[in-house]
Design an enzyme around this catalytic site. Structure first.
Site, PDB file in Angstrom:
ATOM      1  N   HIS A 171      -3.080   3.320 -19.177  1.00 61.23           N
ATOM      2  CA  HIS A 171      -1.367   3.971 -19.001  1.00 61.23           C
ATOM      3  C   HIS A 171      -2.116   4.666 -17.783  1.00 61.23           C
ATOM      4  O   HIS A 171      -1.167   5.956 -17.046  1.00 61.23           O
ATOM      5  CB  HIS A 171      -1.619   4.676 -19.751  1.00 61.23           C
ATOM      6  N   HIS A 213      -9.956   3.337 -17.715  1.00 57.08           N
ATOM      7  CA  HIS A 213      -9.461   4.744 -16.846  1.00 57.08           C
ATOM      8  C   HIS A 213     -10.597   6.042 -15.403  1.00 57.08           C
ATOM      9  O   HIS A 213      -9.882   5.407 -14.668  1.00 57.08           O
ATOM     10  CB  HIS A 213      -9.450   5.796 -17.722  1.00 57.08           C
TER      11      HIS A 213
HETATM   12  C1  BG6 Z   1      -6.825   6.337 -24.327  1.00 54.17           C
HETATM   13  C2  BG6 Z   1      -8.493   6.774 -25.114  1.00 54.17           C
HETATM   14  O1  BG6 Z   1      -7.092   5.225 -23.258  1.00 54.17           O
HETATM   15  O2  BG6 Z   1      -6.695   7.636 -23.418  1.00 54.17           O
HETATM   16  C3  BG6 Z   1      -7.820   7.867 -26.108  1.00 54.17           C
HETATM   17  O3  BG6 Z   1      -7.995   5.756 -25.840  1.00 54.17           O
HETATM   18  C4  BG6 Z   1      -7.641   9.226 -24.086  1.00 54.17           C
HETATM   19  O4  BG6 Z   1      -8.966   8.507 -27.145  1.00 54.17           O
HETATM   20  C5  BG6 Z   1      -6.433   9.001 -23.745  1.00 54.17           C
HETATM   21  O5  BG6 Z   1      -7.282  10.293 -25.348  1.00 54.17           O
HETATM   22  C6  BG6 Z   1      -6.725  10.099 -22.981  1.00 54.17           C
HETATM   23  O6  BG6 Z   1      -4.858   9.527 -22.251  1.00 54.17           O
HETATM   24  P1  BG6 Z   1      -4.023  10.869 -21.226  1.00 54.17           P
HETATM   25  O7  BG6 Z   1      -3.581  10.588 -20.785  1.00 54.17           O
HETATM   26  O8  BG6 Z   1      -4.123  12.286 -22.513  1.00 54.17           O
HETATM   27  O9  BG6 Z   1      -5.612  11.616 -20.609  1.00 54.17           O
END
Ligand code: BG6
Length: 533
Positions: A191, A254
């Site tokens: 995402h 990420h």
């Molecule tokens: C997710 C993880 O992919 O990303 C989570 O599984 C994490 O542990 C999250 O909190 C963070 O996403 P964002 O968009 O809130 O930075």
């Protein structure tokens, strides 16, 4: 300012969410689909069908989602558009681990499609436990829900993470899936790639001519990527997280995707495979920041211990719900890596991510080299003690969240009778520049998958290259004698993470301090106006 592009609604689509009673469906997927519908991207014929094990009527499914959507819809929701959207929502009860249920699922989906004049073009979202990814697709195949190759654009499948837990399992999952689906039907979601500020990295780098010539070993001293979260392991996630840890949960996907976007070469064309080919080359060029020695020389694992944050007691990771009290899982990971190619050879990349950090911040900071000569002897005082400070490097920071901006720090002359240097910021902020909120990552990614655009999804070879690079770290951290170093909740990781940079005279940024907007330059900020001889 130019107007948004006109919207052509997707006329013929059935979105099937497998695992529809999970948190992701209510917090992210339904709010995103609702917003796409409200903005005219989804037509009045489209269907969204939740599939999960618990028996539930369409009405109770809609009622549950209404509550969730009111909490999570971007810019709120209005009842009129929600009511129209809710008519598109249906629920089918099925046990995803029971192949027999898929025959009934197929009949119910086909009957809904017929009633709505849809032709069976489907997007399946696997929002299930990872062990159900493959069985769900196998059961779809057995129930005749996978179209023949010549009609493969009638089915696309989005797969959530974790996609495997190491290189072998990721490879074997890809192989098994590829027996039933072609690669262009599989959309592995990260995402982060759907975040507006992340996509802007590509535009910033390859849509401007002035910055790109500086993005290389001749000008860049080092790069830091931080994904910090203040939250710990929230209710219900312990079971998953304790098996994953920070490296698998955030860094492998990420953080490495951010690294790819900031380090990749310009693609020959802005098309999915051209971009993914360039990202793959970055992942293939990854190397340990300090090769030859033990893993601990370039990779640090930490785990948060109990502490007081702003006067409030916060429990240790080991005391969180559904965490093994002897767990050695890391809640913080920091790596020093290199990208061994012509552009980046010799430039350290420092990556870190953690839970229970002092602030929620995701940023990429590019620190440039110092000018060759420090001509300006700036004096700064701490109480009565004054001294000449070093020259300040230029830094370009992509603030991804929560503040969405890009800032360039450079040096200016402090007003006064001497040449005193003041670092100042030039900021581009989304909020101050564009009206309207930014689309949520899931809106963009769901829409792209419906349109068949895989640019912002991860290809299997990218994923495997990322796992391949991290496998030795995972193995070292899983070995019996490894223990993550404790850090007090509310701090930027353990001591060893700071030592990673200190040994080369560098230090981590303090994003909470440095992300603050530049102070105006006034005479009031000038403490001493006479150079020390
Ligand atoms: C997710 C993880 O992919 O990303 C989570 O599984 C994490 O542990 C999250 O909190 C963070 O996403 P964002 O968009 O809130 O930075």
């Amino acid at each position: 300012m130019s107007q948004p592009l006109p919207v052509a609604p997707i006329e013929d689509i059935t979105v099937l969410i497998f695992g529809a009673s999970g948190d992701l469906t209510s917090r992210k997927l339904i709010p995103a689909l609702y917003r796409l519908y409200k903005d005219g991207f989804l037509s009045d014929r489209s269907l969204v069908i939740g599939v999960a094990r618990r028996p539930k009527s369409d009405e109770s499914f809609r009622a549950e989602l209404l509550a969730a959507a009111s909490d999570h819809a971007r810019d709120g929701m209005d009842l009129e558009s929600w009511t129209r959207f809710a008519e598109r929502l249906h629920y089918v009860q099925a046990n995803l681990s029971s192949p027999e249920d898929f025959h009934r699922l197929r009949q119910e989906v086909e009957s809904l499609e017929q009633d709505n004049g849809l032709t069976g073009k489907r997007l399946v979202y696997l929002s299930t436990a990872p062990e159900l990814f493959l069985p769900s697709i196998e059961s779809m195949a057995a129930a005749g829900m996978i179209p023949p190759p010549e009609h493969r654009d009638r089915l696309r499948v989005i797969i959530e993470k974790p996609f495997g837990h190491d290189v072998e399992s990721a490879h074997s999952l890809s192989e098994s899936l590829n027996r039933l689906l072609s690669e262009d039907q599989i959309y592995r979601i990260d995402h982060y790639l759907g975040k507006e500020t992340v996509q802007n990295l590509l535009l910033f780098r390859f849509g401007n001519a002035i910055f790109e010539p500086l993005f290389n070993r001749n000008h860049v001293d080092h790069i830091q990527i931080t994904v910090g979260e203040t939250q710990g392991i929230e209710g219900g996630r312990g079971g998953y997280y304790d098996k994953a840890g920070a490296l698998r949960d955030v860094l492998q996907n990420h953080v490495l995707q951010l690294l790819c976007l900031v380090a990749m070469e310009p693609p020959a064309s802005f098309e999915a495979d051209y971009i993914r080919n360039e990202k793959l080359k970055v992942l293939q060029s990854l190397a340990p920041g300090r090769p030859g020695g033990p893993i601990a020389d370039w990779a640090v694992a930490g785990q948060y211990a109990a502490a007081a944050i702003k006067g409030k007691r916060v429990k240790a990771y080991l005391d969180e719900e559904r965490i093994d009290p002897d767990s050695r899982t890391e809640t913080f990971a920091a790596l020093q890596v290199r990208i061994d190619n012509w552009r980046w050879a010799g430039v350290p990349f420092y990556l870190r991510t953690g839970k229970r950090m002092p602030s929620r911040v995701t940023e990429i900071a590019i620190q440039f080299k110092l000018p060759p000569l420090n001509l300006f002897h700036t004096v700064e005082c701490d109480g009565d003690v004054c001294g000449i400070v070093d020259a300040r490097p230029n830094t370009l920071v992509f603030h991804i969240q929560p503040k969405e901006c890009i800032s360039l720090t450079f040096c200016a002359k402090r007003p006064g009778m001497n040449y005193q240097v003041q670092p100042v910021n030039m900021d581009f902020s989304y909020q101050n520049t564009f009206s309207g909120g930014l689309p949520e990552a899931y809106e963009r990614l769901l829409l792209d998958a419906m349109r068949g655009d895989s640019t912002l999804f991860t290809r299997s070879d990218e994923l495997e290259a990322a796992w391949r690079f991290l496998d030795p770290v995972l193995k070292a951290w899983e070995s019996a004698d490894h223990h993550p170093e404790l850090y007090p909740a509310g701090q930027w990781g353990p001591k060893a993470a700071h030592q990673l940079l200190q040994r080369s005279g560098r230090s981590w940024r303090s994003p909470d301090v440095e992300a603050a907007p530049a102070k105006p330059i006034t005479n009031a900020t000038v403490t001493v106006d006479t150079p020390v001889e």
